[in-house]
Structures are given as C-alpha cells and as structure tokens.
Design an enzyme around this catalytic site. Structure first.
Site, PDB file in Angstrom:
ATOM      1  N   HIS A 129      54.701  94.413  83.575  1.00  0.00           N
ATOM      2  CA  HIS A 129      55.204  94.223  84.981  1.00  0.00           C
ATOM      3  C   HIS A 129      56.152  92.607  84.999  1.00  0.00           C
ATOM      4  O   HIS A 129      56.568  92.432  84.300  1.00  0.00           O
ATOM      5  CB  HIS A 129      53.385  93.062  85.089  1.00  0.00           C
ATOM      6  CG  HIS A 129      53.254  92.496  84.276  1.00  0.00           C
ATOM      7  ND1 HIS A 129      51.778  91.382  83.591  1.00  0.00           N
ATOM      8  CD2 HIS A 129      53.875  90.806  84.222  1.00  0.00           C
ATOM      9  CE1 HIS A 129      51.956  90.604  84.189  1.00  0.00           C
ATOM     10  NE2 HIS A 129      53.204  89.958  83.405  1.00  0.00           N
ATOM     11  N   ASP A 174      55.694  82.666  91.289  1.00  0.00           N
ATOM     12  CA  ASP A 174      53.777  83.290  90.971  1.00  0.00           C
ATOM     13  C   ASP A 174      52.710  81.968  90.329  1.00  0.00           C
ATOM     14  O   ASP A 174      53.870  80.865  90.057  1.00  0.00           O
ATOM     15  CB  ASP A 174      53.213  84.480  90.030  1.00  0.00           C
ATOM     16  CG  ASP A 174      54.245  84.568  88.151  1.00  0.00           C
ATOM     17  OD1 ASP A 174      55.398  83.467  88.444  1.00  0.00           O
ATOM     18  OD2 ASP A 174      53.682  85.021  87.877  1.00  0.00           O
ATOM     19  N   ASP A 219      52.654  95.006  79.377  1.00  0.00           N
ATOM     20  CA  ASP A 219      52.438  95.894  80.110  1.00  0.00           C
ATOM     21  C   ASP A 219      53.325  96.725  80.889  1.00  0.00           C
ATOM     22  O   ASP A 219      53.559  97.456  81.837  1.00  0.00           O
ATOM     23  CB  ASP A 219      51.074  96.211  80.829  1.00  0.00           C
ATOM     24  CG  ASP A 219      51.183  94.959  82.160  1.00  0.00           C
ATOM     25  OD1 ASP A 219      52.493  94.259  82.012  1.00  0.00           O
ATOM     26  OD2 ASP A 219      50.607  94.606  82.637  1.00  0.00           O
ATOM     27  N   GLU A 233      51.088  93.716  88.332  1.00  0.00           N
ATOM     28  CA  GLU A 233      50.549  95.036  87.522  1.00  0.00           C
ATOM     29  C   GLU A 233      50.646  96.318  87.764  1.00  0.00           C
ATOM     30  O   GLU A 233      50.791  96.349  89.035  1.00  0.00           O
ATOM     31  CB  GLU A 233      48.899  94.678  87.074  1.00  0.00           C
ATOM     32  CG  GLU A 233      48.873  92.829  87.045  1.00  0.00           C
ATOM     33  CD  GLU A 233      49.186  92.715  86.033  1.00  0.00           C
ATOM     34  OE1 GLU A 233      49.931  93.433  84.940  1.00  0.00           O
ATOM     35  OE2 GLU A 233      48.901  91.864  85.314  1.00  0.00           O
TER      36      GLU A 233
HETATM   37  C1  GLP Z   1      52.925  86.583  82.815  1.00  0.00           C
HETATM   38  C2  GLP Z   1      54.034  85.641  84.363  1.00  0.00           C
HETATM   39  C3  GLP Z   1      56.026  86.509  84.159  1.00  0.00           C
HETATM   40  C4  GLP Z   1      56.146  87.211  82.278  1.00  0.00           C
HETATM   41  C5  GLP Z   1      55.317  87.544  81.664  1.00  0.00           C
HETATM   42  C6  GLP Z   1      55.637  86.496  80.136  1.00  0.00           C
HETATM   43  O1  GLP Z   1      52.713  87.686  83.650  1.00  0.00           O
HETATM   44  N1  GLP Z   1      53.395  85.916  85.874  1.00  0.00           N
HETATM   45  O2  GLP Z   1      56.338  86.128  84.837  1.00  0.00           O
HETATM   46  O3  GLP Z   1      57.088  87.447  82.601  1.00  0.00           O
HETATM   47  O4  GLP Z   1      54.160  86.303  82.182  1.00  0.00           O
HETATM   48  O5  GLP Z   1      55.574  86.073  79.905  1.00  0.00           O
HETATM   49  P1  GLP Z   1      56.088  85.413  78.213  1.00  0.00           P
HETATM   50  O6  GLP Z   1      57.166  85.517  78.714  1.00  0.00           O
HETATM   51  O7  GLP Z   1      54.998  84.556  77.730  1.00  0.00           O
HETATM   52  O8  GLP Z   1      55.432  86.834  77.647  1.00  0.00           O
END
Ligand code: GLP
Length: 260
Positions: free
Chosen positions: A138, A67, A136, A143
């Site tokens: 995702h 993404d 959440d 989402e």
């Molecule tokens: C963002 C990314 C996800 C990732 C999430 C959690 O939303 N798009 O791919 O899994 O963050 O990030 P973190 O590892 O910093 O908690």
C-alpha cells in the site's frame, strides 16, 4: 520510472534527501508531500542536518502529510502529528501555518477530506510527494482494492497493516482501525514522486510495485502511471527485482548521478 539501488539505509536516505533539496532549491516555495512510517526517518534526519549545518532554508515551503489515524489526538505519541513534530517539524523552519496534516479527530470526516483536497489545489498542487510502502504494497493508507483514482477519504486498515503497525502500540487492540488518507489519485497528481523502501520485509512489495502488473491489489503499482517517479531502495528491499542490472546501468550512465 527510475529505480536507484543503494548499499544501505543511510545511503538511500541521503539520495532521497538530495531530491528534496533539488526541488526546494529550484522552487523555494515548493509544496512537499510528507510520509510517515519508520522508513523516511533517515531522510528527515538528513534534511534536519542540512538545515542546521548547511543552511537549507524551508521557510517558504508548504507541506501536506499523506495520512493520519482516526481517533488519535495530535499529542498521542503514535499519531502522525506527533511523529512529524518530533522527527521533523520542530527541527526545521517551516512556518506552522504552512503545515497540513489530516485531522484524526474532526467531527465531520467527509467535509474535512474535501477541504484537504481543496487546500492542496489552492496551494498549487504538490511538487514532490515522498512515499513509503506497506508490506502489502500500500501507499499512504490505500489498502489493497483501493480505487486507483481515489481521493482523500476514510479508509479501513487491513489486517496486515494493523499487524505491521502493532509494534508501535502497547497492545494490538490499540491500533486504530480507520485512517484518513490521501487517495491514490491525489498522490498521482503530485508533479514528482519519490518512494523509499528498506529491508527484506519490503522486497516483495517493491518488486510488485515496480515490475508487477498495475493492480489495486498493490496500490503502490499505481506509480507506474506517473511520469516522474523515483524508487530509492537499499540492497535488501531490491532483492526481488528482476531488472536490477538494467536499473544500475541506467543510473551509472547518468552524468549527474551521485556516485558515492
Ligand atoms: C503506514 C503508513 C505508510 C507507510 C507504511 C510503512 O502504513 N501509512 O505511509 O509507508 O506505514 O511504514 P514503515 O516505513 O514503518 O514500514
């Protein structure tokens, strides 16, 4: 699904990196799906170390990132292009032309999303997809209520995700509201999934994804549909799993399981 519980973040990162290494050793021209967020950082650091110190060769690998934020230029410090370059790509030998990251600044998003899907298919599909998880539940930027068969598309971020990611930006208002993301269906098409999660803020999401009902309210629960998914967590992220003894029993019984 396999669940691997590790004592800490470092061990979690090493176990995940070993899966990447196995895939690349078996198939040197593997197609890897990359994830951002802070959780996979240790995994990337370990791969960089293996490249520099133990001749891990990534010269034939192709990558696709999950993404990107809409509206951030490639050189914006919070863009996923920047993140991947800083933390991984500039330290390893993946040819530039083999690196694919969704564009956050294209003039035609639907066309770009379609092209991204076609490009993945042209490269033979993703062999191993690395995943984090949002608080959440995702995956990528899918989402809650995202279709479980969604493909790469534009997505509006949830309030929870904007709040979670605000720590990386100067002001909350600076967090982009839209992202371009692989869909849940795109992710499920990968031949192998590896999800990493660390810390107590992820405990609930991990329990819902692994043991909860399959629901678009927790898009990570879609990994239950996958035939080859491994969830690698540390103690804190494992805190709300009810079948922990069973996961540990399975893992300990595996002859090839790393035991350090
Ligand atoms: C963002 C990314 C996800 C990732 C999430 C959690 O939303 N798009 O791919 O899994 O963050 O990030 P973190 O590892 O910093 O908690």
């Amino acid at each position: 699904m396999e669940v691997v519980i590790n004592r800490d973040y470092e061990q979690m990162s090493k176990v995940a990196s070993q899966i990447v290494v196995e895939v690349v050793n078996t198939k040197p021209n593997a197609v890897l799906g990359m994830a951002t967020g802070s959780t996979p950082l240790g995994l990337y650091q370990e791969l960089v170390r293996l490249h520099k110190e133990e001749q891990l060769d990534l010269s034939r690998v192709t990558t696709f990132n999950l993404d990107e934020y809409v509206g951030l230029r490639m050189d914006h410090p919070q863009s996923y292009h920047y993140f991947m370059r800083e933390h991984f790509f500039q330290h390893v030998n993946i040819p530039r032309q083999n690196i694919n990251i969704p564009s956050g600044t294209t003039s035609n998003y639907p066309a770009f999303c379609e092209w991204y899907e076609q490009r993945i298919a042209q490269c033979g599909g993703i062999d191993l997809q690395i995943l984090g998880i949002g608080s959440d539940g995702h995956i990528a930027f899918n989402e809650p209520t995202s279709s479980l068969s969604s493909r790469t598309r534009l997505k509006t971020l949830s309030k929870q995700t904007i709040d979670d990611n605000a720590r990386f930006f100067e002001r909350r208002e600076d967090v982009p509201v839209y992202a371009i993301t692989m869909g849940v269906g795109t992710i499920l098409d990968a031949r192998k999934l590896v999800m990493v999660a660390s810390g107590k803020a992820k405990a609930k999401a991990i329990a819902q994804a692994v043991e909860g009902p399959l629901t678009s309210m927790v898009t990570a629960s879609a990994i239950q549909l996958h035939r080859d998914a491994t969830v690698i967590v540390d103690e804190q992220a494992a805190a709300e799993l009810t079948m922990r003894d069973y996961y540990e029993f399975i893992y300990a019984a595996e002859p090839a399981a790393p035991r350090s």
